[in-house]
Write a protein that holds these residues in place. Structure first.
Motif, short mmCIF file in Angstrom:
data_model
loop_
_atom_site.label_atom_id
_atom_site.label_comp_id
_atom_site.label_asym_id
_atom_site.label_seq_id
_atom_site.Cartn_x
_atom_site.Cartn_y
_atom_site.Cartn_z
N ARG A 106 0.82 -1.21 0.00
CA ARG A 106 0.00 0.00 0.00
C ARG A 106 0.86 1.26 0.00
NH1 ARG A 106 -2.45 -3.56 -1.27
NH2 ARG A 106 -4.44 -4.39 -0.51
N THR A 107 2.13 1.09 -0.29
CA THR A 107 3.04 2.22 -0.44
C THR A 107 3.38 2.34 -1.91
OG1 THR A 107 3.96 1.80 1.76
CG2 THR A 107 5.22 3.25 0.31
N TYR A 108 2.81 3.35 -2.56
CA TYR A 108 2.91 3.49 -4.01
C TYR A 108 3.88 4.62 -4.36
CZ TYR A 108 -1.46 0.86 -3.55
OH TYR A 108 -2.41 -0.08 -3.21
N ILE A 109 4.84 4.28 -5.20
CA ILE A 109 5.92 5.20 -5.53
C ILE A 109 5.76 5.76 -6.94
CG2 ILE A 109 8.42 5.49 -5.67
CD1 ILE A 109 7.40 4.75 -2.87
N TRP A 110 5.73 7.09 -7.04
CA TRP A 110 5.80 7.74 -8.36
C TRP A 110 7.28 7.83 -8.69
CZ3 TRP A 110 7.81 11.22 -11.58
CH2 TRP A 110 7.10 11.54 -12.73
N ILE A 111 7.70 6.97 -9.65
CA ILE A 111 9.09 6.91 -10.06
C ILE A 111 9.12 7.13 -11.57
CG2 ILE A 111 8.86 4.38 -10.04
CD1 ILE A 111 11.89 4.20 -9.65
N CYS A 112 9.86 8.11 -12.02
CA CYS A 112 9.71 8.59 -13.39
C CYS A 112 9.91 7.51 -14.44
CB CYS A 112 10.66 9.75 -13.65
SG CYS A 112 12.39 9.29 -13.78
N CYS A 113 10.87 6.60 -14.25
CA CYS A 113 11.15 5.62 -15.30
C CYS A 113 9.95 4.72 -15.56
CB CYS A 113 12.38 4.80 -14.95
SG CYS A 113 12.23 3.77 -13.49
N LEU A 114 9.09 4.52 -14.55
CA LEU A 114 7.93 3.65 -14.69
C LEU A 114 6.62 4.41 -14.82
CD1 LEU A 114 8.77 0.92 -12.01
CD2 LEU A 114 9.44 1.01 -14.42
N CYS A 115 6.59 5.66 -14.38
CA CYS A 115 5.33 6.41 -14.36
C CYS A 115 5.23 7.46 -15.45
CB CYS A 115 5.14 7.06 -12.99
SG CYS A 115 5.05 5.84 -11.65
N VAL A 116 6.34 7.76 -16.11
CA VAL A 116 6.34 8.61 -17.29
C VAL A 116 6.33 7.70 -18.51
CG1 VAL A 116 7.80 10.15 -18.67
CG2 VAL A 116 7.44 10.62 -16.24
N ASN A 117 5.60 8.09 -19.53
CA ASN A 117 5.52 7.28 -20.75
C ASN A 117 6.82 7.42 -21.53
OD1 ASN A 117 4.95 6.14 -23.27
ND2 ASN A 117 2.79 6.76 -23.17
N GLN A 118 7.70 6.45 -21.39
CA GLN A 118 9.02 6.52 -22.02
C GLN A 118 8.94 6.39 -23.55
OE1 GLN A 118 11.38 7.57 -20.21
NE2 GLN A 118 10.42 7.23 -18.21
N HIS A 119 7.83 5.84 -24.08
CA HIS A 119 7.63 5.84 -25.53
C HIS A 119 7.58 7.26 -26.06
CE1 HIS A 119 6.77 1.50 -25.64
NE2 HIS A 119 6.06 1.69 -24.53
N ARG A 120 6.87 8.13 -25.35
CA ARG A 120 6.74 9.52 -25.80
C ARG A 120 8.05 10.28 -25.59
NH1 ARG A 120 3.49 6.73 -27.14
NH2 ARG A 120 1.23 6.87 -26.89
N VAL A 121 8.78 9.90 -24.56
CA VAL A 121 10.07 10.55 -24.34
C VAL A 121 10.98 10.32 -25.54
CG1 VAL A 121 12.17 10.55 -22.92
CG2 VAL A 121 9.94 10.39 -21.83
N VAL A 122 11.02 9.07 -26.00
CA VAL A 122 11.87 8.74 -27.14
C VAL A 122 11.38 9.47 -28.39
CG1 VAL A 122 12.60 6.88 -28.68
CG2 VAL A 122 12.57 6.52 -26.21
#
Length: 708
Positions: free
Chosen positions: A221-237
């Motif tokens: 129940r401890t949820y982490i906003w971590i950019c590598c998993l929570c940002v759409n890396q397809h759009r980053v590329v």
């Protein structure tokens, strides 16, 4: 004949010293904190939307993406299929449909559970994948940019959502977090992680698991906003292919507002820093930006977290190897957020400009150091707890070592608790004449001095000295340490000849045993200079201070508190000689170091505020002086207590300024407050008490003459 207000005698800020040296056999150095009265001129003074680095991008006008891969990295993964855990994974339109009706803001702050990070992402997905260049299996030691290299073929993270429609923009290719289902795996983020893609995945997961353990949190129940998993890396590329960056990819997006809103909604930033002596995150501008945004968002809490193995590293660096407080000072002195790097120069310039025009680099450096300092002290106390049942000489030494670090950081009561626990073992198991018993007496005496209990402090130090001379001989460095601490107490009691004798005797031992370029010798020069200063030999004092500075700068560099002590002492001499601009410059040099390394609420920082107030008074800026004295007083009362001699000194000098401003009634109140403390703590015959008596007498007589 009546004296004018302009010649009324001020108080010297109580003189103090620095705890250093190996293990708990600490030395003493004058830091302008104990009490000493200057006679000259009737005045005396004192002495990460994300986490790593690289080009961010925006995948839509509604959500930010930041690429935090390391500069110039070309590693990646093979094109093999990434294994998935079917119990928590959605693919294709299932994911898109599952998030229908969910507001974009909620989608933007979904987090991955710590449980999922450990058992699914790390153990099932990462461990089953291979490094594209070497062909070796990925492991706990693999960096984030090994797991997902945005400059190469899709890795573990992008493959997860490659066949899933993004619920934010309806296009194929979703963020990792939007491919998950089940509350054991995904939920509204409780924490945001600021980290570096240069960290290993094992360290990241271990750090988050340890955070849950230490805070009694359920990993599911401890949820982490971590950019590598929570940002759409397809759009980053995709954005990177169009040479877009996080802040200029879409002009319609206010980068700072969007990120600030995310920080505010999540409300708790975890800033991961490793190694503890030189955190990589502090060299990356995106991590700096995250700390900056959290710091300026009142609704957000910030915690420093580090891998569990860093606790062992801290123990080794600070305690076992004898680095002591200097190991911490080196780390804090190297915190320079303005030197942070980014692979996209425009991002670096934009973020640093925002920081500079906001809280400023100096303030943000101090904020980061406050967090680092708090983490370190917390870990040290945890280490003490793990040894509580040993009750042997090693435990005694460990308590004294940790206590010395706590004392230097202004945690006097916590330090005394450890030293008394050590003394209890010494008295029952080691005996009165044991070397560790003597060291414990020195430690207790030192804390008593810091608390202004000079007579008791001197008694403990004398007791330690007798044991050391008998057990170690009269020329041992530990004997020199005790002599110097006794000299500091004598100086604070106004016994200048006695203090000088102790300091010179200790110096002879040090020069003979340690050599003339040892930092302990530098501290001896500093202390002797302080006595000469108080006795009016300003040229002699300056010569000793210069000798001290030459050694310190070569040993410690430019950002050690020991240099701040001598800078302050030089400032006192320059002020006494009438060079107020020169004095102010030295006081400000000391303040910058102390605020950065010791923190804004440390008693030595209060000393710097007081010193600046003193020279402002001399320069006729009474309002500025009043403000500086008041800032110093608040810190002193908080850290030292209401009845410390330093508090009395500040009351006295507030009285002087108020008298110059024409507020005689207010001045008299401050003088009486100062006198009450001095008579109680120092005695009626102390030079400092006489100083206040004189000012009260002069003020009362002048009021009588005016009335007549």
């Amino acid at each position: 004949m009546e004296r004018s207000v302009s010649t009324r005698r001020h108080e010297a800020f109580p003189l103090c010293w620095l705890v250093t040296g190996t293990q708990s056999k600490a030395d003493a150095e004058i830091v302008n904190r104990g009490e000493a009265t200057r006679q000259n001129g009737n005045k005396a003074r004192f002495d990460c939307a994300t986490g790593m680095s690289d080009p961010p991008g925006i995948h839509s006008s509604q959500s930010l993406c930041v690429d935090k891969t390391a500069d110039n990295e070309t590693t990646g993964q093979t094109e093999e299929t990434v294994p998935t855990s079917t119990c928590c994974t959605q693919t294709g339109n299932d994911s898109h449909d599952n998030w229908k009706g969910v507001e974009i803001q909620q989608l933007d702050t979904l987090g991955v559970s710590v449980y999922h990070l450990k058992h699914n992402f790390l153990e099932e997905e990462v461990f089953a994948s291979k490094h594209i260049k070497t062909g070796n299996p990925l492991s706990r030691s693999s960096k984030i940019y090994d797991i997902e290299n945005l400059r190469g073929p899709a890795g573990v993270i992008r493959k997860k959502g490659s066949n899933t429609i993004c619920p934010l923009d309806g296009k194929m290719g979703a963020a990792y977090v939007h491919c998950l289902q089940g509350e054991d795996h995904v939920g509204e983020a409780t924490h945001m992680l600021s980290y570096s893609w240069d960290y290993s995945i094992g360290d990241v997961v271990d750090t988050l698991c340890d955070f849950c353990l230490q805070n009694n949190l359920d990993p599911k129940r401890t949820y982490i906003w971590i950019c590598c998993l929570c940002v759409n890396q397809h759009r980053v590329v995709e954005n990177a292919a169009h040479q877009m960056t996080g802040m200029i990819a879409a002009s319609q997006v206010d980068f700072f507002s969007i990120f600030g809103d995310r920080v505010k909604r999540i409300g708790h930033l975890l800033s991961m820093m490793a190694p503890w002596k030189a955190p990589v995150a502090l060299t990356r501008v995106w991590c700096i930006f995250e700390i900056f945004m959290a710091h300026t968002t009142k609704e957000c809490k910030v915690d420093i977290i580090m891998p569990p193995k860093e606790k062992g590293s801290l123990e080794q660096d600070v305690i076992t190897s004898g680095g002591g407080i200097n190991a911490l000072y080196e780390t804090l002195g190297n915190t320079k957020v303005e030197n942070a790097k980014a692979s996209v120069e425009s991002d670096r310039l934009a973020i640093l400009s925002r920081v500079d025009s906001g809280v400023g680099f100096h303030e943000l450096n101090n904020q980061v150091n406050d967090l680092l300092r708090g983490w370190m002290l917390h870990v040290l106390l945890q280490l003490v707890e793990t040894r509580e049942n040993t009750n042997n000489e090693d435990y005694v030494n460990f308590c004294n070592q940790v206590g010395a670090v706590l004392e230097r950081n202004g945690e006097h009561d916590a330090a005394m608790k450890l030293h008394r626990a050590a003394l209890s073992i010494c008295e029952t198991k080691l005996g009165e004449h044991n070397e560790s018993t003597a060291t414990t007496y020195v430690s207790i005496g030192w804390v008593l001095y810091a608390k202004g209990e000079y007579d008791d402090a001197l008694a403990k130090l004398k007791k330690a000295l007798a044991i050391q001379e008998a057990a170690l001989g009269e020329t041992h460095p530990s004997v020199a340490t005790s002599l110097h601490k006794m000299g500091c107490v004598q100086l604070s009691q106004g016994c200048y000849e006695g203090a000088l004798a102790y300091f010179r005797k200790g110096l002879l031992i040090r020069e003979s045993v340690l050599g003339k370029n040892h930092p302990d010798v530098a501290r001896s020069y500093n202390n002797i200079g302080s006595v000469l200063d108080e006795m009016g030999d300003y040229e002699g004092a300056l010569a000793k201070y210069e000798e001290s500075l030459n050694i310190k700068e070569s040993v410690f560099g430019k950002n050690h508190p020991s240099l701040a002590n001598t800078y302050s002492n030089v400032g006192m001499v320059l002020e006494a000689k009438g060079d107020f601009e020169g004095a102010l410059s030295r006081y400000q040099q000391a303040l910058v170091i102390r605020e950065s390394v010791l923190g804004k609420t440390h008693s030595d920082t209060a000393s710097s505020y007081h010193n600046i107030g003193s020279v402002m008074d001399e320069m006729g800026d009474f309002d500025g002086a009043l403000l500086m004295y008041q800032e110093a007083l608040v810190i002193q009362q908080s850290t030292l207590g209401q009845s410390h001699p330093s508090v009395a000194t500040t009351y006295h000098n507030l009285g002087v300024v108020l008298e110059k401003m024409g507020d005689n009634e207010g001045a008299l109140v401050k003088y009486m407050d100062a006198l009450a403390i001095k008579e109680s703590v120092l005695g009626k015959n102390h030079p400092s008490a006489a100083n206040t008596y004189s000012n009260i007498d002069s003020l009362v007589n002048r009021k009588s003459d005016t009335a007549g």
